[in-house]
Design a protein around this motif. Structure first.
Motif, short mmCIF file in Angstrom:
data_model
loop_
_atom_site.label_atom_id
_atom_site.label_comp_id
_atom_site.label_asym_id
_atom_site.label_seq_id
_atom_site.Cartn_x
_atom_site.Cartn_y
_atom_site.Cartn_z
N THR A 28 -60.25 23.87 20.41
CA THR A 28 -59.71 24.07 21.42
C THR A 28 -59.06 22.53 22.22
N GLU A 29 -57.99 22.44 22.87
CA GLU A 29 -57.80 21.27 23.90
C GLU A 29 -58.19 19.74 23.31
N GLU A 30 -57.78 19.83 21.69
CA GLU A 30 -58.10 18.83 21.11
C GLU A 30 -56.89 18.19 21.40
N TRP A 31 -56.82 16.63 21.27
CA TRP A 31 -55.91 15.71 21.32
C TRP A 31 -56.60 14.17 20.46
N PHE A 46 -62.16 17.05 21.53
CA PHE A 46 -61.49 18.64 21.16
C PHE A 46 -63.67 18.84 22.01
N LYS A 47 -62.42 20.54 21.75
CA LYS A 47 -63.80 21.12 22.28
C LYS A 47 -63.63 22.02 20.70
#
Length: 56
Positions: A28-31, A46-47
């Motif tokens: 999740t929350e990848e960038w 990322f998480k």
């Protein structure tokens, strides 16, 4: 003969090691960070967590 035995042991250990490393994860929350022309590297963030709670 010894080389063949060593190669076989190495192949089997690699197979067993890769099986134990297989895990299902949720990312999740990848960038990714952009770069400028002077930069030689970039970064990705990322998480992650296990797909099955409590298994990692």
């Amino acid at each position: 003969m010894m080389k063949q035995v060593n190669r076989f042991i190495l192949a089997v250990s690699n197979l067993l090691f890769s099986i134990t490393l297989h895990a299902e994860v949720v990312v999740t929350e990848e960038w990714a960070r952009a770069t400028v022309p002077q930069q030689r590297a970039t970064g990705a963030f990322f998480k992650y967590k296990p797909a099955i709670a409590g298994v990692f």
